[in-house]
Scaffold this active site. Structure first.
Site, PDB file in Angstrom:
ATOM      1  N   GLY A  51      -2.971 -15.340  -2.670  1.00 33.99           N
ATOM      2  CA  GLY A  51      -3.287 -14.761  -1.961  1.00 33.99           C
ATOM      3  C   GLY A  51      -4.653 -14.258  -2.597  1.00 33.99           C
ATOM      4  O   GLY A  51      -5.833 -14.589  -2.931  1.00 33.99           O
ATOM      5  N   CYS A  52      -5.196 -13.015  -1.713  1.00 35.59           N
ATOM      6  CA  CYS A  52      -6.553 -12.363  -2.125  1.00 35.59           C
ATOM      7  C   CYS A  52      -6.714 -12.357  -3.533  1.00 35.59           C
ATOM      8  O   CYS A  52      -5.893 -11.448  -4.089  1.00 35.59           O
ATOM      9  CB  CYS A  52      -6.590 -10.911  -0.754  1.00 35.59           C
TER      10      CYS A  52
END
EC number: 1.8.4.11
Length: 222
Positions: A51-52
């Site tokens: 993810g981020c």
């Protein structure tokens, strides 16, 4: 209160890990690719997409035995992609981190377990408000032993009963890692008051540090 919470979630969803280009502050940032550090004697490197990368970088940097973590892009086709290209889903890359660590202090197995603790491995092409293949879960391996370790830990995680849905993490051979732009490096620490960081990244990092308390560096706050 409920309507305000819904509004806040929508605002975070619209911003997400992807920033909106075009404003003066954004244009003033250093958009040149960061430089990868040279491996030190006895050091190893591992690469994960979870993810981020703003919070993933901060999570892995918390661990004892980790010297440096670089945010970047991996798993796609386009050479030297930009943040905007990856964010638009044009390259096949995922936001990723490259971890430089001392295997005498922290093992590859521990890093893989930390990877699963640090994100939701059951959501396909999504982490929280961030949606798209660029946020997919990938554990990269460089050797057959690393591949076997990842697969074993996935089996253990599945058998643990902690998950309500199947793990969808890709187990992929490492090919190449492209460092993200300079302004992304250490973003979690330099932008603590940004809405996404304060409402999404910070709770995620704090939860990670609590679960990895016995593996943290001495100067890391839980």
């Amino acid at each position: 209160m409920k309507s305000f919470a819904s509004f806040l979630f929508l605002l975070v969803l619209l911003t997400g890990c992807r920033q909106r280009p075009g404003n003066t502050a954004e244009n003033a940032k250093d958009n040149s690719p960061a430089k990868l550090p040279a491996l030190q004697p006895g050091e190893s490197v591992a690469t994960f997409a979870a993810g981020c990368f703003w919070c993933t970088e901060a999570e892995f940097e918390s661990l004892r035995g980790v010297r440096e973590v670089v945010s970047g892009y991996a798993g796609g086709e386009l050479a030297n992609p930009t943040y905007e290209q990856v964010g638009a889903g044009q390259t096949g890359h995922a936001e990723a981190v490259q971890v430089y660590y001392d295997p005498k202090i922290v093992s590859f197995d521990t890093l893989v377990k930390a990877f699963f603790i640090g994100h939701d491995a059951t959501t396909l092409n999504r982490q929280g408000p961030d949606v798209g293949t660029q946020y997919r879960s990938i554990a990269f391996y460089r050797t057959p032993a690393e591949k076997a370790a990842i697969e074993t830990i996935i089996q253990q995680e599945t058998a643990s009963g902690r998950y309500g849905s199947p793990i969808v993490t890709q187990v992929a051979p490492f090919a190449v890692f492209y460092p993200a732009e300079v302004y992304h490096q250490g973003y979690y620490y330099t932008h603590p008051n940004e809405l996404y960081v304060s409402t999404v990244s910070t709770p995620k990092v704090e939860k990670f540090r609590k679960r990895m308390a016995d593996k943290l560096k001495d100067n890391i706050q839980q």
